[in-house]
Design an enzyme around this catalytic site. Structure first.
Site, PDB file in Angstrom:
ATOM      1  N   ASN A 180     -25.280 -44.045-108.311  1.00  0.00           N
ATOM      2  CA  ASN A 180     -26.619 -43.458-108.451  1.00  0.00           C
ATOM      3  C   ASN A 180     -27.582 -44.096-107.453  1.00  0.00           C
ATOM      4  O   ASN A 180     -28.749 -44.377-107.777  1.00  0.00           O
ATOM      5  CB  ASN A 180     -27.146 -43.627-109.876  1.00  0.00           C
ATOM      6  CG  ASN A 180     -28.336 -42.734-110.158  1.00  0.00           C
ATOM      7  OD1 ASN A 180     -28.513 -41.689-109.528  1.00  0.00           O
ATOM      8  ND2 ASN A 180     -29.178 -43.144-111.086  1.00  0.00           N
ATOM      9  N   HIS A 199     -24.682 -41.003 -99.968  1.00  0.00           N
ATOM     10  CA  HIS A 199     -25.251 -41.187-101.307  1.00  0.00           C
ATOM     11  C   HIS A 199     -24.103 -41.145-102.303  1.00  0.00           C
ATOM     12  O   HIS A 199     -23.412 -40.152-102.431  1.00  0.00           O
ATOM     13  CB  HIS A 199     -26.266 -40.093-101.627  1.00  0.00           C
ATOM     14  CG  HIS A 199     -26.943 -40.296-102.955  1.00  0.00           C
ATOM     15  ND1 HIS A 199     -28.152 -40.951-103.076  1.00  0.00           N
ATOM     16  CD2 HIS A 199     -26.567 -39.949-104.206  1.00  0.00           C
ATOM     17  CE1 HIS A 199     -28.501 -40.989-104.352  1.00  0.00           C
ATOM     18  NE2 HIS A 199     -27.548 -40.385-105.056  1.00  0.00           N
ATOM     19  N   CYS A 200     -23.903 -42.253-103.009  1.00  0.00           N
ATOM     20  CA  CYS A 200     -22.774 -42.378-103.936  1.00  0.00           C
ATOM     21  C   CYS A 200     -23.227 -42.019-105.345  1.00  0.00           C
ATOM     22  O   CYS A 200     -24.068 -42.720-105.922  1.00  0.00           O
ATOM     23  CB  CYS A 200     -22.212 -43.794-103.891  1.00  0.00           C
ATOM     24  SG  CYS A 200     -20.772 -44.023-104.959  1.00  0.00           S
ATOM     25  N   PRO A 201     -22.706 -40.947-105.946  1.00  0.00           N
ATOM     26  CA  PRO A 201     -23.114 -40.616-107.326  1.00  0.00           C
ATOM     27  C   PRO A 201     -22.610 -41.631-108.342  1.00  0.00           C
ATOM     28  O   PRO A 201     -23.215 -41.788-109.409  1.00  0.00           O
ATOM     29  CB  PRO A 201     -22.479 -39.239-107.548  1.00  0.00           C
ATOM     30  CG  PRO A 201     -21.346 -39.173-106.583  1.00  0.00           C
ATOM     31  CD  PRO A 201     -21.757 -39.972-105.392  1.00  0.00           C
TER      32      PRO A 201
END
Length: 367
Positions: A188, A183-185
């Site tokens: 998002n 999950h890439c912040p």
């Protein structure tokens, strides 16, 4: 005589019975507490007992509050990270258009002007396109129908639903993701089956753009840095002149606001591009290795543990989803159809053609 002996034995039995009753009443609280402790420990062990429990499970249980906190912070700050990427990228683009482009048009020869104009805008379009696609494209989710032809290899403990191969549960999105990488912040969004290619392409072109800006702006950076140091030196000299009250001495010349803003903007843009090139370049190289091996970030960790487990048994581990370096890249770029558990690409998407053309163009430019 017998009567006396009988009376004496009766008295002694009575005394012994009284002593036993006294001892029972004396130690009754201690025994009760001990029984309660043993019973509670038994209940606790019965609730937490698991034959598959190991050190990893215990650490996961201990760090569960930390995971919960990080997941919720990442979920709420995802929009902030995306806005930060847009703001930083826009600031560098504005500096290039306002400060550097006029200087390039005045000082560079015409062939170099065409090169910087064409390559810079092409790279910028590629960055914007792939970043937009990585954000807006869903990573892919397992089908929700109860009756499906898709073969499930396990059941998700959190979704309580069939989980196809290469599918993992994202605690931030709170759902299972097909071929989940992470999950890439900064997006998002989860990086999964459908947007992994866009994420890698964004990393690639952003790294290329930052390297291009750092290399082409090296001389400008040193000139701007020297000018800033000269500004600091002149400011000290002006303070010394003011302190000595030597009005007859001519004060050193000052830099205008436009000159100070220009030099500081060039240094800011160069430092930002160089930092992003190092950090994002390392991430891109890591994903390049994973794609060549036919793995994701999560599968890399799982396969490494499985490899160690099989080595102890004298067996050799083989990744069932690897088709060789070239085959893995064909599958990743969408130019070859392979079935990944729950999804089969029956035709090429528009993004596949665009990505393929982009990679060919990148090879042409760098050649």
């Amino acid at each position: 005589m017998r009567t006396r002996r009988w009376i004496f034995s009766a008295i002694m039995r009575l005394l012994l019975r009284c002593l036993r009753i006294g001892q029972r009443h004396r130690f009754w609280p201690t025994q009760k507490v001990r029984q309660l402790w043993l019973y509670g420990r038994l209940c606790l062990r019965s609730l937490l007992y698991n034959s598959f429990t190991d050190s990893d499970t215990a650490l996961d249980a201990l760090f569960e509050p930390v995971y919960w906190l990080v997941d919720h912070i990442t979920r709420w700050f995802g929009v902030v990270f995306v806005a930060l990427v847009i703001i930083l990228t826009s600031s560098v683009v504005c500096i290039v258009y306002v400060c550097l482009l006029p200087l390039i048009l005045r000082t560079y020869p015409l062939p170099w002007v065409f090169w910087h104009f064409i390559y810079g805008h092409w790279n910028l379009v590629m960055i914007v396109f792939h970043y937009y696609m990585a954000i807006t494209t869903q990573p892919g989710y397992p089908p929700q129908q109860s009756k499906s032809d898709i073969a499930a290899v396990s059941i998700c403990k959190k979704c309580i639903a069939p989980k196809p191969a290469r599918t993992h549960h994202c605690s931030i999105c709170n759902r299972c993701v097909l071929k989940m990488d992470h999950h890439c912040p900064w997006l998002n969004n989860c990086v999964g089956h459908f947007n992994h290619r866009y994420f890698f392409s964004f990393c690639l072109f952003m790294t290329m753009g930052c390297i291009y800006s750092s290399v082409s702006g090296w001389d400008m950076f040193w000139e701007a840095y020297a000018a800033i140091e000269k500004m600091k030196l002149l400011a000290k000299e002006r303070l010394q002149v003011t302190a000595n009250q030597t009005y007859g001495q001519t004060p050193p010349p000052t830099f205008s606001f436009h000159e100070r803003a220009f030099h500081k903007s060039v240094v800011y843009a160069w430092v930002l591009c160089s930092s992003v090139a190092l950090a994002l370049g390392a991430l891109m190289i890591w994903h390049t290795v994973l794609i060549t091996r036919g793995e994701t970030s999560i599968e890399r960790h799982i396969n490494r543990k499985e490899k160690k487990r099989l080595q102890k048994k004298g067996k050799v581990f083989r990744n069932p989803y690897s088709y060789g370096p070239l085959g893995n890249w064909k599958v990743f770029l969408g130019v070859e159809r392979k079935r990944y558990g729950a999804v089969e690409r029956k035709n090429l998407e528009v993004g596949s053609y665009i990505t393929l053309v982009v990679f060919l163009a990148a090879s042409f430019f760098w050649a």
